[in-house]
Design an enzyme around this catalytic site. Structure first.
Site, PDB file in Angstrom:
ATOM      1  N   CYS A  91      75.914  48.835  13.626  1.00 62.46           N
ATOM      2  CA  CYS A  91      77.366  48.956  13.424  1.00 62.46           C
ATOM      3  C   CYS A  91      77.925  47.714  12.742  1.00 62.46           C
ATOM      4  CB  CYS A  91      78.078  49.199  14.763  1.00 62.46           C
ATOM      5  SG  CYS A  91      77.824  47.887  15.975  1.00 62.46           S
TER       6      CYS A  91
ATOM      7  N   ASP B 260      68.803  50.154  18.285  1.00 63.90           N
ATOM      8  CA  ASP B 260      70.247  50.336  18.131  1.00 63.90           C
ATOM      9  C   ASP B 260      70.959  49.201  18.872  1.00 63.90           C
ATOM     10  OD1 ASP B 260      72.795  51.261  17.714  1.00 63.90           O
ATOM     11  OD2 ASP B 260      72.651  52.958  19.099  1.00 63.90           O
TER      12      ASP B 260
END
Length: 291
Positions: A247, A220
């Protein structure tokens, strides 16, 4: 100055963004106080983070420069915002800091508690974070060994510990690593924490791992994506599954191209609208080794 909510609580089932009552009251109070001249002209930014109970508030206050004594300014914020459990004052260069309170809040996800400090990252949409954590856990499956790179305060590591015999969580940021250590205390037998960059960890682990192969990697990374060489080192470790949480679609596409050229196939993509009414989207991608 301007106000920014790191945890602007957004509702995934409606078309409008919803700020939590605690944050909304905070913004109104700060706006009125600023208009009344009670805050210094050197104020540049305030980040507000609220816990999952919408009760405790954490503030990061940044000024171009801090006064010689920070106590009066800390007292002003604690007086006008009694819900503020912890307040961090810092100058824009990050060279001077002053803290009021414990320095962290506790957040709950799927009945697990996570310590989130002033300088740590945590997912901001509390209405979707349970579903995203569940998705990562389900895609990972159950096996012996899982690695969680860019682990933050341990959101995914704690979920993996439910299904893997051992989890190794890697986080480079010192403040986040301290929160990660605290989060994993209850699972110390199953989760090992390393305060290293992903690249440094993979280089070290590769040299001394023997024949032990991880079953699953969860990564992540920040918006910049994987560090140089990390995608190739991930593939060289030959885990059965890689779960990439991203993201930023552009850096995700760049890194997936490297992984898919190294014997991995994209199996699933899950999209989470963590920031409604913005162009930001959170992606959870499952890659499986083809050979």
């Amino acid at each position: 100055g301007y106000f920014r909510a790191r945890s602007s609580v957004l509702c995934p089932v409606q078309t409008c963004s919803i700020i939590s009552p605690a944050l909304l009251a905070t913004f109104h109070t700060l706006r009125d106080t600023l208009a009344g001249g009670a805050l210094p002209p050197t104020l540049r930014e305030i980040e507000a983070f609220v816990d999952t109970g919408d009760k405790g508030l954490l503030l990061n206050v940044t000024c171009t420069s801090l006064p010689r004594s920070s106590e009066p300014l800390l007292k002003t914020f604690s007086d006008i915002l009694p819900a503020a459990k912890s307040i961090l004052l810092q100058d824009a260069a990050g060279e001077r800091m002053s803290l009021f309170g414990p320095g962290f809040l506790q957040c709950e996800v799927l009945q697990k508690s996570f310590r989130v400090g002033h300088l740590s990252f945590f997912q901001v949409n509390r209405f979707l974070v349970d579903e995203m954590a569940t998705t990562v856990r389900d895609l990972a499956g159950a096996a012996e060994l899982a690695f969680d790179l860019y682990a933050g305060v341990g959101l995914f590591a704690a979920m993996l510990a439910d299904q893997f015999s051992h989890v190794l969580a890697v986080e480079a940021h010192p403040a986040a690593a301290r929160d990660l250590e605290h989060t994993t205390l209850s699972s110390r037998a199953k989760i090992t924490v390393q305060n290293k960059s992903a690249g440094a960890f993979l280089r070290t682990w590769k040299q001394g791992r023997g024949s032990r192969t991880p079953d699953c990697f969860v990564v992540d990374p920040p918006r910049a994506g994987l560090e140089d060489g990390v995608a190739e080192r991930l593939a060289a470790c030959k885990p059965r599954r890689i779960i990439y949480v991203s993201c930023d679609p552009s850096t995700l596409a760049r890194d997936l191209a490297k992984l898919c050229s190294n014997e991995y196939t994209l199996r699933d993509i899950h999209l989470f609208d963590m920031f409604p009414q913005t162009y930001h989207i959170e992606c959870v991608v499952l890659l499986e080794r083809t050979r």
